[in-house]
Enzyme design. Structure first.
Site, PDB file in Angstrom:
ATOM      1  N   HIS A 151      -0.037   0.145   4.117  1.00 55.14           N
ATOM      2  CA  HIS A 151       1.196  -0.042   4.890  1.00 55.14           C
ATOM      3  C   HIS A 151       1.937   1.271   5.069  1.00 55.14           C
ATOM      4  O   HIS A 151       1.680   2.242   4.359  1.00 55.14           O
ATOM      5  CB  HIS A 151       2.137  -1.082   4.248  1.00 55.14           C
ATOM      6  CG  HIS A 151       2.611  -0.744   2.868  1.00 55.14           C
ATOM      7  ND1 HIS A 151       1.946  -1.117   1.732  1.00 55.14           N
ATOM      8  CD2 HIS A 151       3.714  -0.062   2.434  1.00 55.14           C
ATOM      9  CE1 HIS A 151       2.602  -0.686   0.666  1.00 55.14           C
ATOM     10  NE2 HIS A 151       3.686  -0.032   1.062  1.00 55.14           N
ATOM     11  N   HIS A 207       7.548   5.976   3.062  1.00 55.90           N
ATOM     12  CA  HIS A 207       6.266   6.340   2.441  1.00 55.90           C
ATOM     13  C   HIS A 207       5.096   5.704   3.184  1.00 55.90           C
ATOM     14  O   HIS A 207       5.278   4.791   3.976  1.00 55.90           O
ATOM     15  CB  HIS A 207       6.230   5.961   0.953  1.00 55.90           C
ATOM     16  CG  HIS A 207       6.310   4.492   0.649  1.00 55.90           C
ATOM     17  ND1 HIS A 207       7.493   3.839   0.385  1.00 55.90           N
ATOM     18  CD2 HIS A 207       5.354   3.542   0.560  1.00 55.90           C
ATOM     19  CE1 HIS A 207       7.250   2.557   0.123  1.00 55.90           C
ATOM     20  NE2 HIS A 207       5.964   2.354   0.238  1.00 55.90           N
ATOM     21  N   GLU A 242       2.152   6.331  -1.718  1.00 53.69           N
ATOM     22  CA  GLU A 242       1.924   5.250  -2.671  1.00 53.69           C
ATOM     23  C   GLU A 242       0.435   4.980  -2.688  1.00 53.69           C
ATOM     24  O   GLU A 242      -0.208   4.960  -1.637  1.00 53.69           O
ATOM     25  CB  GLU A 242       2.683   3.991  -2.200  1.00 53.69           C
ATOM     26  CG  GLU A 242       2.523   2.793  -3.119  1.00 53.69           C
ATOM     27  CD  GLU A 242       3.309   1.571  -2.631  1.00 53.69           C
ATOM     28  OE1 GLU A 242       3.705   1.515  -1.459  1.00 53.69           O
ATOM     29  OE2 GLU A 242       3.509   0.655  -3.455  1.00 53.69           O
TER      30      GLU A 242
HETATM   31 CO    CO Z   1       5.059   0.520  -0.376  1.00 55.97          CO
END
Ligand code: CO
Length: 134
Positions: free
Chosen positions: A7, A79, A130
């Protein structure tokens, strides 16, 4: 080592307005808001054919994204999340190459109930990364 883009997370000042943009203007498939008190955020997921967009809004007084929103009042990209097969192996390999892992370096349970880690933006082209174990 990195796999699929899981994502892209965007911090927004108004989740309702952001949901409307992604649902009504862009025609995306938008979830209801989900509170994640242990992460200090409320999230809305936008399902795309090949990945997700995660809309984030601060939850509670000590939200880790409160400062980001102060500095970026209209919101902004926060992020990117890449999938890895083995998060501990990935962490150890990255640390051996000098990359900084945020927090105590131990994976936490992320928004999708899978182990996640965050990597320092200064080591990754100015972008908070991440890692999520797929
Ligand atoms: Co995230």
């Amino acid at each position: 080592m990195i796999g699929r883009l899981n994502h892209v997370a965007i911090v927004v000042p108004d989740l309702k307005a952001a949901s409307a943009v992604y649902r009504d203007t862009l025609g995306g498939k938008v979830s209801a808001p989900v509170d994640l008190p242990e992460h200090g955020v409320t999230t809305v997921f936008v399902e795309l054919p090949n990945t997700k967009i995660e809309l984030l809004h601060p939850l509670g007084a000590k939200s880790p994204i409160a400062r980001f929103l102060e500095q970026n009042p209209s919101g902004g990209m926060h992020h990117v999340c890449y999938e890895v097969d083995d998060i501990l192996a990935a962490r150890d390999k990255l640390k051996a190459q000098g990359a900084r892992v945020l927090g105590d370096g131990e994976p936490r349970t992320g928004a999708h109930n899978k182990p996640v880690l965050f990597l320092h933006p200064k080591d990754f082209c100015g972008t908070l990364v991440e890692l999520e174990q797929a």
